[in-house]
Design a protein around this motif. Structure first.
Motif, short mmCIF file in Angstrom:
data_model
loop_
_atom_site.label_atom_id
_atom_site.label_comp_id
_atom_site.label_asym_id
_atom_site.label_seq_id
_atom_site.Cartn_x
_atom_site.Cartn_y
_atom_site.Cartn_z
N PHE A 378 0.85 -1.20 0.00
CA PHE A 378 0.00 0.00 0.00
C PHE A 378 0.88 1.24 0.00
CE2 PHE A 378 -2.79 3.15 2.14
CZ PHE A 378 -3.88 3.08 1.29
N GLN A 379 0.53 2.19 -0.85
CA GLN A 379 1.27 3.45 -0.95
C GLN A 379 0.29 4.61 -0.83
OE1 GLN A 379 3.32 5.58 -4.66
NE2 GLN A 379 4.48 3.76 -4.02
N GLU A 380 0.72 5.63 -0.08
CA GLU A 380 -0.16 6.79 0.14
C GLU A 380 0.62 8.09 -0.03
OE1 GLU A 380 -3.61 7.68 3.24
OE2 GLU A 380 -1.64 7.79 4.20
N HIS A 381 0.00 9.05 -0.69
CA HIS A 381 0.54 10.39 -0.83
C HIS A 381 -0.46 11.36 -0.20
CE1 HIS A 381 3.59 9.16 -3.89
NE2 HIS A 381 2.70 8.20 -4.09
N ARG A 382 0.06 12.30 0.60
CA ARG A 382 -0.81 13.25 1.30
C ARG A 382 -0.31 14.68 1.06
NH1 ARG A 382 0.05 13.57 6.10
NH2 ARG A 382 1.98 12.35 6.29
N VAL A 401 -7.25 20.28 6.43
CA VAL A 401 -7.73 19.77 5.14
C VAL A 401 -6.57 19.02 4.51
CG1 VAL A 401 -8.66 20.31 2.88
CG2 VAL A 401 -9.34 21.68 4.85
N GLU A 402 -6.85 17.82 4.00
CA GLU A 402 -5.76 16.99 3.48
C GLU A 402 -6.24 16.23 2.26
OE1 GLU A 402 -2.93 14.80 6.20
OE2 GLU A 402 -4.18 13.14 5.49
N GLY A 403 -5.50 16.37 1.16
CA GLY A 403 -5.78 15.58 -0.04
C GLY A 403 -4.96 14.30 -0.02
N GLN A 417 -7.59 4.71 -4.44
CA GLN A 417 -8.55 5.74 -4.08
C GLN A 417 -7.88 7.12 -4.02
OE1 GLN A 417 -10.15 4.42 -0.31
NE2 GLN A 417 -11.95 3.50 -1.27
N GLY A 418 -8.65 8.13 -4.29
CA GLY A 418 -8.25 9.51 -4.05
C GLY A 418 -9.33 10.19 -3.26
N GLY A 419 -8.95 11.13 -2.42
CA GLY A 419 -9.98 11.76 -1.60
C GLY A 419 -9.48 12.94 -0.82
N VAL A 420 -10.29 13.36 0.13
CA VAL A 420 -9.99 14.52 0.94
C VAL A 420 -10.46 14.26 2.37
CG1 VAL A 420 -12.19 15.65 0.38
CG2 VAL A 420 -10.24 17.03 1.12
N THR A 421 -9.68 14.75 3.31
CA THR A 421 -10.01 14.65 4.74
C THR A 421 -10.09 16.05 5.32
OG1 THR A 421 -8.88 12.52 4.96
CG2 THR A 421 -9.27 13.76 6.99
N GLY A 422 -11.13 16.32 6.06
CA GLY A 422 -11.27 17.60 6.75
C GLY A 422 -11.46 17.35 8.23
#
Length: 642
Positions: A378-382, A401-403, A417-422
């Protein structure tokens, strides 16, 4: 001694008073004597070496520990030897006012006369008359009133003792009264600076940083040449996290000639303040870990349901299921040796005392070397954006706020997946011991493959924690509510069968049915975390938690009664008569525990050895799926932070 002083004065010489022989019994009670005595001795040593300005700073620090009259005599000598005659006269007179019967009074009066322009000192007072014989029933005469200046120092000393006895506000009030009286009496600026320095340092100990800064800023105005005052102000500014101002203030203390051990201490504090000033603008973190995971297939962030990795819902089952209607499936488990790499950098493009804006980038990669576990890589970019608001000394607020963009697999590298966290974080600091934190987060994550849009994620999390902080111990008690909303996993259940078609016999994977499992749930989690500072500069952490999950929907299996006759390979639609097993609403209880040992090394490097345990207890245990699982993990990690 008097004759020697008179002869030297007549010759125009300026001898130093014989202070080494003075009684230092004025240095306070046993509880406060030692620091004052040590600084008094150090001040005398510096006077002997000719470092009068440095001696003055050291002596004033001793006076703040124990405001006794003997220090005034040493202050006077330093001022005189520095050519500051007016200040020297004030200090000589303050000493004689505080100690009218001082054994060295004659020498002091000679010094005062010389500084006043050579005026002859007053003749010594005649010896007191013998006391009159007692008279029966006569009232005792009232004692002479103490000098007003003496009342100032008595109030200050009593206020400090009251503070040290645990009555902080009462002690601070007493010292403020001493300052008020000193201002009425128009005591010298150095005396006012000493009193306000005492008040400022006690306010720091009482965690009243704003009030302490007011007092310590006044000190450097009243005594602009006192290096010790600037050093105290620099420490207070560091406590207030104003590192830019702290660095400038420490530098001013050094420019005024602070040297020796005090100078070394301030140089160290200056270096830290400059580092922290850079930290105010830039944060950088890197981590690398290697460990053992007894069950790669299950965990808090990913599950394998019905034989399918939750992150690859369109994938084929990892194992074929024999549907017999009698034997329940075993717990699905597979060990692995994960490697994790993490990187984070944040910069502050704008900010002040009340608000800071941070922008950054983060990267994380988990690697499972076993080829059969590729889909679990698993790889994640923030890309985080954070606004910190310091609304009050006791209240902080953070808006986040985080993409995000995620990928799965390495050999078979696919966007996931791509998304946003608030989010919103609030921290209330009730006291030095207690603080409360309330956080809210919303996550929206959309599958890159829009044919799987039903697996998009919407989640909300609210967490409340209460933390107790002591010098060597911290305890955090928390509660969390989570609402996780996503689609159901529906997978074919395949069975290897021997069939005959047109007279030819062969084996094939045929459809035995489908299995449907919900992934949406509401969770209630309680947790406790403890942290201990132990010998060898190690930190020991222990944590535990329990979560109860209520899943939306039911776990169903649909099995055609004539699946052998269908002759349908896995993946094609099922037709014909089906039998629906009893639907079960899933309920899980997750129990977790952890233990970690951390060691901070120089230059921002840290090492950690950790162990984790997770048990999932579920009512889903059927012929196709078993949601009961457990796992152990051991991790060795190295990290660097700047």
């Amino acid at each position: 001694m008097n004759r020697i002083v008179i002869i030297l004065l007549a010759l125009g010489a300026t001898p130093v008073l014989d202070l080494a022989g003075l009684r230092d019994a004025h240095a306070g009670s046993d509880g406060q004597k030692q620091p004052a005595r040590e600084l008094l001795a150090k001040g005398k040593e510096l006077i002997g070496k000719g470092s009068y300005r440095a001696a003055l700073g050291v002596l004033k620090r001793g006076y703040r520990h124990d405001p006794e009259a003997i220090f005034h005599l040493h202050f006077a000598e330093c001022h005189r030897l520095l050519g500051e005659n007016a200040d020297a006269l004030l200090e000589y007179r303050a000493y004689l006012a505080a100690v009218p019967g001082a054994p060295e009074r004659a020498e002091v009066e000679q010094r005062i006369a010389a500084l006043d322009g050579g005026a002859k000192p007053a003749p010594p007072a005649p010896p007191p008359a013998p006391p009159a014989p007692p008279v029966a029933d006569a009232a005792a005469p009232a004692p002479d009133a103490a000098a007003p200046e003496d009342a100032v120092w008595r109030l200050a000393k009593e206020g400090r003792k009251t503070f040290q006895d645990g009555k902080e506000e009462e002690g601070l009030t007493g010292i403020r009264a001493a300052i008020g009286l000193a201002e009425q009496l128009k005591l010298p600026p150095d005396d006012l600076a000493t009193l306000r320095s005492l008040l400022g340092n006690l306010l720091l100990r009482a965690d009243q940083i704003d009030a302490a800064l007011v007092e310590l800023r006044a000190v450097v105005v009243l005594a602009p040449k006192d290096a010790g005052g600037f050093a105290d102000l620099g420490r207070a500014l560091s406590d207030a996290d104003d590192f830019s101002a702290a660095a400038a203030t420490f530098q001013r203390a050094l420019d005024l000639g602070l040297s020796g051990e005090d100078g070394a201490e301030v140089r160290g504090a200056l270096a830290k303040a400059r580092d922290q000033r850079l930290h105010e603008l830039l944060d950088f973190e890197f981590s690398l870990s290697f460990g053992f995971d007894s069950n790669v297939l299950q965990g808090n962030t990913v599950e394998t349901i019905g034989g399918v990795n939750q992150r690859r819902p369109t994938g084929k089952s990892r194992t074929a299921h024999e549907w017999t209607g009698a034997t329940n499936a075993a717990e699905l488990s597979e060990p692995g040796f994960p490697i994790s790499v993490g990187l984070g950098i944040e910069g502050r493009p704008a900010g002040g005392k009340r608000a800071e804006l941070w922008l950054g980038y983060g990267f994380a990669q988990s690697i499972y070397p076993n080829a059969g576990q590729d889909s679990y890589n698993f790889q994640e970019h923030r890309v985080p954006i954070r606004l910190d608001l310091f609304l009050a000394r006791w209240l902080n607020l953070t808006l986040r706020v985080e993409g995000t963009l995620n990928f799965t697999g390495l050999a078979d590298f696919l966007p996931y997946q791509g998304g946003v966290t608030g989010g919103l974080d609030t921290t209330a600091i009730e006291s030095k011991l207690l603080r409360t934190r309330l956080t809210y987060s919303h996550v929206y994550a959309a599958n890159i493959d829009r044919s799987q849009s039903n697996f998009d994620v919407n989640s909300d999390t609210v967490k409340l924690t209460q933390e107790l902080r002591i010098a060597w111990f911290r305890a955090r008690l928390g509660y969390q509510f989570a609402s996780y909303r996503s689609g159901d996993i529906v997978t074919d259940v395949c069975r290897t069968a021997t069939i005959t078609i047109l007279g030819q016999t062969r084996t094939a994977d045929l459809v035995a049915g489908t299995y449907q499992a919900p992934t949406s749930y509401q969770g209630h989690n309680g947790s406790l975390a403890l942290r201990f500072s132990i010998p060898w500069e190690l930190t020991l952490s222990a944590s535990g938690g329990a979560e109860y999950r209520i899943y939306n929907g039911t776990n169903d299996s649909n099995v055609p009664t004539n699946f052998i006759d269908l002759k349908k390979p896995c993946g094609e639609p099922i037709t014909g008569t089906t039998t629906v097993k009893t639907a079960v609403a899933r309920r899980d209880t997750r129990i977790s525990a952890g233990l970690a040992l951390h060691k901070d090394l120089p230059r921002g490097v840290g090492l950690e050895l950790a162990y984790g345990l997770l048990y999932n207890l579920s009512n889903i245990e059927n012929t196709l799926d078993n949601r009961n699982f457990h796992k152990h993990g051991v991790l060795l990690a190295a990290d660097y932070s700047f």
